[in-house]
Motif scaffolding. Structure first.
Motif, PDB file in Angstrom:
ATOM      1  N   ALA A   1      45.979  40.575  40.605  1.00  0.00           N
ATOM      2  CA  ALA A   1      46.765  39.926  41.688  1.00  0.00           C
ATOM      3  C   ALA A   1      47.718  38.757  41.068  1.00  0.00           C
ATOM      4  O   ALA A   1      46.878  38.111  40.508  1.00  0.00           O
ATOM      5  CB  ALA A   1      45.926  39.611  42.752  1.00  0.00           C
TER       6      ALA A   1
ATOM      7  N   GLY B   1      41.086  42.090  42.032  1.00  0.00           N
ATOM      8  CA  GLY B   1      42.343  41.331  41.876  1.00  0.00           C
ATOM      9  C   GLY B   1      42.224  40.669  40.529  1.00  0.00           C
ATOM     10  O   GLY B   1      43.011  40.011  39.980  1.00  0.00           O
TER      11      GLY B   1
ATOM     12  N   GLU C   1      47.848  47.304  52.793  1.00  0.00           N
ATOM     13  CA  GLU C   1      47.595  46.000  52.836  1.00  0.00           C
ATOM     14  C   GLU C   1      46.431  45.580  52.034  1.00  0.00           C
ATOM     15  O   GLU C   1      45.338  45.645  52.344  1.00  0.00           O
ATOM     16  CB  GLU C   1      47.387  45.385  54.306  1.00  0.00           C
TER      17      GLU C   1
ATOM     18  N   SER D   1      51.396  35.249  44.304  1.00  0.00           N
ATOM     19  CA  SER D   1      51.901  35.731  45.383  1.00  0.00           C
ATOM     20  C   SER D   1      51.215  36.734  46.289  1.00  0.00           C
ATOM     21  O   SER D   1      51.386  37.065  47.503  1.00  0.00           O
ATOM     22  CB  SER D   1      53.358  36.237  45.417  1.00  0.00           C
ATOM     23  N   GLY D   2      50.177  37.259  45.606  1.00  0.00           N
ATOM     24  CA  GLY D   2      49.036  38.190  46.195  1.00  0.00           C
ATOM     25  C   GLY D   2      49.490  39.604  45.957  1.00  0.00           C
ATOM     26  O   GLY D   2      48.930  40.566  46.529  1.00  0.00           O
ATOM     27  N   ASN D   3      50.496  39.752  45.162  1.00  0.00           N
ATOM     28  CA  ASN D   3      50.830  41.234  44.723  1.00  0.00           C
ATOM     29  C   ASN D   3      49.837  41.984  43.820  1.00  0.00           C
ATOM     30  O   ASN D   3      49.515  41.308  42.772  1.00  0.00           O
ATOM     31  CB  ASN D   3      52.252  41.150  44.289  1.00  0.00           C
ATOM     32  N   VAL D   4      49.166  43.096  44.249  1.00  0.00           N
ATOM     33  CA  VAL D   4      48.450  43.513  43.533  1.00  0.00           C
ATOM     34  C   VAL D   4      49.073  44.950  42.580  1.00  0.00           C
ATOM     35  O   VAL D   4      49.649  45.409  43.227  1.00  0.00           O
ATOM     36  CB  VAL D   4      47.216  44.045  44.353  1.00  0.00           C
TER      37      VAL D   4
ATOM     38  N   VAL E   1      43.425  43.043  50.337  1.00  0.00           N
ATOM     39  CA  VAL E   1      43.110  41.997  50.749  1.00  0.00           C
ATOM     40  C   VAL E   1      42.122  41.677  49.387  1.00  0.00           C
ATOM     41  O   VAL E   1      41.134  42.324  48.995  1.00  0.00           O
ATOM     42  CB  VAL E   1      41.859  42.091  51.864  1.00  0.00           C
ATOM     43  N   VAL E   2      42.529  40.549  48.798  1.00  0.00           N
ATOM     44  CA  VAL E   2      41.897  40.168  47.356  1.00  0.00           C
ATOM     45  C   VAL E   2      40.616  39.294  47.753  1.00  0.00           C
ATOM     46  O   VAL E   2      40.841  38.197  48.298  1.00  0.00           O
ATOM     47  CB  VAL E   2      42.954  39.445  46.319  1.00  0.00           C
ATOM     48  N   GLN E   3      39.572  39.725  47.114  1.00  0.00           N
ATOM     49  CA  GLN E   3      38.201  39.022  47.334  1.00  0.00           C
ATOM     50  C   GLN E   3      37.700  38.926  45.688  1.00  0.00           C
ATOM     51  O   GLN E   3      37.989  39.434  44.848  1.00  0.00           O
ATOM     52  CB  GLN E   3      37.400  39.685  48.057  1.00  0.00           C
TER      53      GLN E   3
END
Length: 102
Positions: free
Chosen positions: A45, A37, A71, A48-51, A73-75
């Motif tokens: 990202a 992200g 789905e 809002s977490g939209n990638v 998952v940003v790390q």
């Protein structure tokens, strides 16, 4: 000149093979995808977490072919492999080189 659709198709196929070979399984029709992200043009990202980016395009194409919902998952990059080992997501879609440790 290399066709970009051909490259995307080859990458998506490679990712699918890798996901299946490592035992990745979608639960309830959702494929959980670990990504960084914070790699402009490849994986970005928003708050809002939209990638978005190349990695997200590949992931979304893969999910469309598999008829699954993506789905993300940003790390942080350094936590991708350890988080996958802890079953936080099914596959990693991120630039990731092969090293002896991995």
């Amino acid at each position: 000149m290399i066709n970009s659709n051909l490259i995307k198709s080859a990458l998506a196929t490679s990712l699918l093979v890798c996901a299946l070979a490592t035992g990745a399984s979608a639960k309830d029709g959702v494929l959980r995808i670990g990504t960084e992200g914070d790699a402009p043009k490849f994986s970005m990202a928003d708050p809002s977490g939209n990638v978005t980016g190349f990695d997200a395009d590949i992931a979304n194409g893969l999910c469309a072919e598999l008829k699954l919902k993506c789905e993300f998952v940003v790390q942080t990059f350094s936590s991708l492999v350890p988080s996958m080992d802890k079953d936080r997501f099914d596959v990693i879609i991120s630039g990731l080189g092969i090293t002896a440790e991995r």
